[in-house]
Enzyme design. Structure first.
Site, mmCIF file in Angstrom:
data_model
loop_
_atom_site.group_PDB
_atom_site.id
_atom_site.type_symbol
_atom_site.label_atom_id
_atom_site.label_comp_id
_atom_site.label_asym_id
_atom_site.label_seq_id
_atom_site.Cartn_x
_atom_site.Cartn_y
_atom_site.Cartn_z
ATOM 1 N N SER A 160 0.758 -1.105 0.162
ATOM 2 C CA SER A 160 0.046 0.119 -0.069
ATOM 3 C C SER A 160 0.715 1.228 -0.031
ATOM 4 O O SER A 160 0.239 2.429 -0.345
ATOM 5 C CB SER A 160 -1.163 0.015 1.374
ATOM 6 O OG SER A 160 -0.238 -0.289 2.301
ATOM 7 N N HIS B 188 -5.538 -3.131 -3.077
ATOM 8 C CA HIS B 188 -5.094 -2.138 -3.971
ATOM 9 C C HIS B 188 -5.016 -2.905 -5.441
ATOM 10 O O HIS B 188 -4.794 -2.108 -6.489
ATOM 11 C CB HIS B 188 -3.762 -1.606 -3.677
ATOM 12 C CG HIS B 188 -3.731 -0.845 -2.416
ATOM 13 N ND1 HIS B 188 -4.281 0.407 -2.310
ATOM 14 C CD2 HIS B 188 -3.335 -1.191 -1.097
ATOM 15 C CE1 HIS B 188 -4.305 0.731 -0.985
ATOM 16 N NE2 HIS B 188 -3.702 -0.029 -0.441
ATOM 17 N N LYS C 175 -11.767 1.090 -1.856
ATOM 18 C CA LYS C 175 -10.846 1.732 -2.941
ATOM 19 C C LYS C 175 -11.318 1.646 -4.411
ATOM 20 O O LYS C 175 -12.135 2.677 -4.604
ATOM 21 C CB LYS C 175 -9.461 1.074 -2.700
ATOM 22 C CG LYS C 175 -8.988 1.225 -1.220
ATOM 23 C CD LYS C 175 -7.976 0.661 -0.782
ATOM 24 C CE LYS C 175 -7.650 1.240 0.615
ATOM 25 N NZ LYS C 175 -6.932 0.151 1.699
HETATM 26 C C1 LIG Z 1 -6.917 0.097 2.948
HETATM 27 C C2 LIG Z 1 -6.313 -1.128 3.297
HETATM 28 C C3 LIG Z 1 -6.954 -2.087 4.240
HETATM 29 C C4 LIG Z 1 -8.197 -1.750 5.114
HETATM 30 O O1 LIG Z 1 -9.392 -1.859 4.418
HETATM 31 P P1 LIG Z 1 -10.401 -0.809 4.923
HETATM 32 O O2 LIG Z 1 -11.537 -1.321 4.202
HETATM 33 O O3 LIG Z 1 -10.115 0.762 4.495
HETATM 34 O O4 LIG Z 1 -10.647 -0.873 6.350
HETATM 35 C C5 LIG Z 1 -6.349 -3.448 4.509
HETATM 36 N N1 LIG Z 1 -5.353 -3.851 3.583
HETATM 37 C C6 LIG Z 1 -4.716 -2.846 2.861
HETATM 38 C C7 LIG Z 1 -3.483 -3.329 2.158
HETATM 39 C C8 LIG Z 1 -5.058 -1.611 2.708
HETATM 40 O O5 LIG Z 1 -4.550 -0.849 1.945
#
Ligand SMILES: *Cc1c(COP(=O)(O)O)cnc(C)c1O
Length: 417
Positions: free
Chosen positions: A195, A223, A254
């Site tokens: 990330s 992602h 996302k």
């Molecule tokens: C954003 C993210 C999460 C958490 O997801 P949310 O739905 O925002 O709680 C978990 N793992 C990764 C790699 C992320 O980038």
């Protein structure tokens, strides 16, 4: 006493350049975003909003404000009301949640030759806590990449399993750990796309390792899902992988542009999570309207519009990387670097916390919103600008970012040194 203690700690963070401030978005998530910048004291909170050009959201396909997704959310609320009323196992699991799980399972079915099932969660953070704690019992070792997302690290800490962290993407080191492992159950746990760096895990080699060592592969594809692979099926599809030993965690806030998360895996694993995973059980089900919005988003992602949006995103990624490579070549010794990344996440490494913050501030003065990411989110000495691109960015907007970064490199007062 407590207040003194905390004030001192806060002061310390400030001195280290680690203080974080929340900006206030005054409109929907889009590249052109009116933003308010309240000061840290209440008196400054009346700052008028300014139009900013944002390179910071994870809305990679530009779906967060897509009319079809917004309409599905509104229509879903009219049909199902606002709240779900209870957790999934009490009475909060509605027809919309059920349809979403089935649609996701249908979309991703090609990744599991022998069949798999989907279970929804409130957020990715909760889904990862669920996975780590429900699967990581005392008979299990969790092998986790050092750069995994905080939610996986926290989940592993909560689990009763033994935890072994391997250096980032070092398959050889992981293999030695697997060879030494004495527990009967083994889970390899990795982000698909990391990330803060945007690089991919070597999922092909990790799955081969899992198969060779009787382990399972947990992939957090927050992602990659929607962005990579055929029909946007994510990092695993990008590598052309399929296999029974895959456990996928996907997020819906996302590229999907909505909110929530899910796990997809062998039906027995999913049933175990449904029966025992506390972060799924002891929490209110998401509003059903969110499931309707996510279904609309999935329809876009898996179809021709999704293909067009993925192609637009790839074009912006190429444009940014080519532009930055030219800038860095023209300023050797500037101390910035651009690690390899073929994804929407493009890290511009600065190193020092204060310099990274100063560069972000300079971009802000120029009307650009690019976050500086500092420890503990990234390792000490690797503060960076985390530039994220979206299919919604126009070429002129990426060009404007490149121009302002070029000025920062030329002007020693605001530049890197
Ligand atoms: C954003 C993210 C999460 C958490 O997801 P949310 O739905 O925002 O709680 C978990 N793992 C990764 C790699 C992320 O980038």
């Amino acid at each position: 006493m407590l207040i003194d203690h905390l004030s001192q700690q806060l002061q310390q963070r400030r001195a280290l350049g680690l203080e974080r401030v929340r900006r206030i978005a005054e409109g929907p998530c889009r590249p052109d975003l009116p933003v308010s910048w309240p000061g840290t004291n209440a008196d400054a909170a009346t700052d008028a909003s300014q139009p900013m050009l944002a390179f910071c959201s994870n809305d990679y396909l530009g779906l967060a404000a897509h009319p079809a997704v917004v309409e599905a959310l509104a229509e879903g609320a009219r049909r199902w009301g606002a709240g779900s009323g209870a957790s999934h196992l009490v009475c909060g699991h509605g027809r919309a949640h059920e349809r979403l799980e089935q649609a996701l399972a249908g979309w991703l079915a090609p990744l599991w030759p022998e069949g798999a099932r989907v279970l929804g969660f409130g957020t990715g953070y909760l889904a990862n806590l669920a996975l780590m704690t429900a699967l990581g019992d005392a008979r299990t070792t969790l092998f986790t990449d050092r750069l995994n997302h905080a939610s996986l690290i926290d989940g592993a800490q909560l689990a009763r399993a033994e935890v072994r962290r391997y250096p980032h993407n070092r398959v050889d080191r992981l293999e030695s750990m697997l060879l030494e492992c004495a527990t009967p159950l083994k889970l390899i746990v990795t982000d698909g796309v990391f990330s803060m760096d945007g690089d991919l895990a070597p999922l092909d080699r990790l799955l081969a390792l899992a198969e060779r060592h009787d382990a399972w592969l947990v992939v957090d594809d927050a992602h990659g899902l929607g962005v990579l692979g055929e029909a946007g099926r994510g990092s695993l599809a990008h590598f052309g992988l399929r296999g029974r030993r895959l456990i996928l965690m996907g997020t819906l806030g996302k590229a999907f542009g909505v909110a929530g998360a899910f796990v997809m895996a062998d039906p027995v694993i999913v049933e175990w999570l449904l029966q025992t995973a506390r972060p799924g059980i002891y929490t209110t089900a998401a509003p059903p309207a969110l499931a309707e919005a996510t279904l609309a988003s999935l329809e876009i992602i898996r179809g021709p519009e999704g293909d067009a949006r993925r192609a637009a995103l790839q074009a912006r990624i190429r444009q940014l990387r080519e532009g930055l490579a030219a800038l860095l070549a023209a300023h050797p010794g500037c101390g910035w670097s651009l690690p390899e990344s073929a994804t929407a996440i493009q890290p511009l490494l600065i190193g020092d916390n204060h310099r990274a913050a100063a560069l972000a501030e300079r971009l802000h003065q120029a009307g650009l919103w690019v976050p500086a990411i500092r420890p503990p989110t990234v390792p000490e000495g690797t503060a960076r600008l985390r530039i994220t691109l979206s299919a919604a960015h126009r070429p002129e907007e990426v060009a404007r970012l490149l121009a302002v970064l070029g000025q920062a490199l030329q002007d020693p007062a605001g530049g890197p040194r």
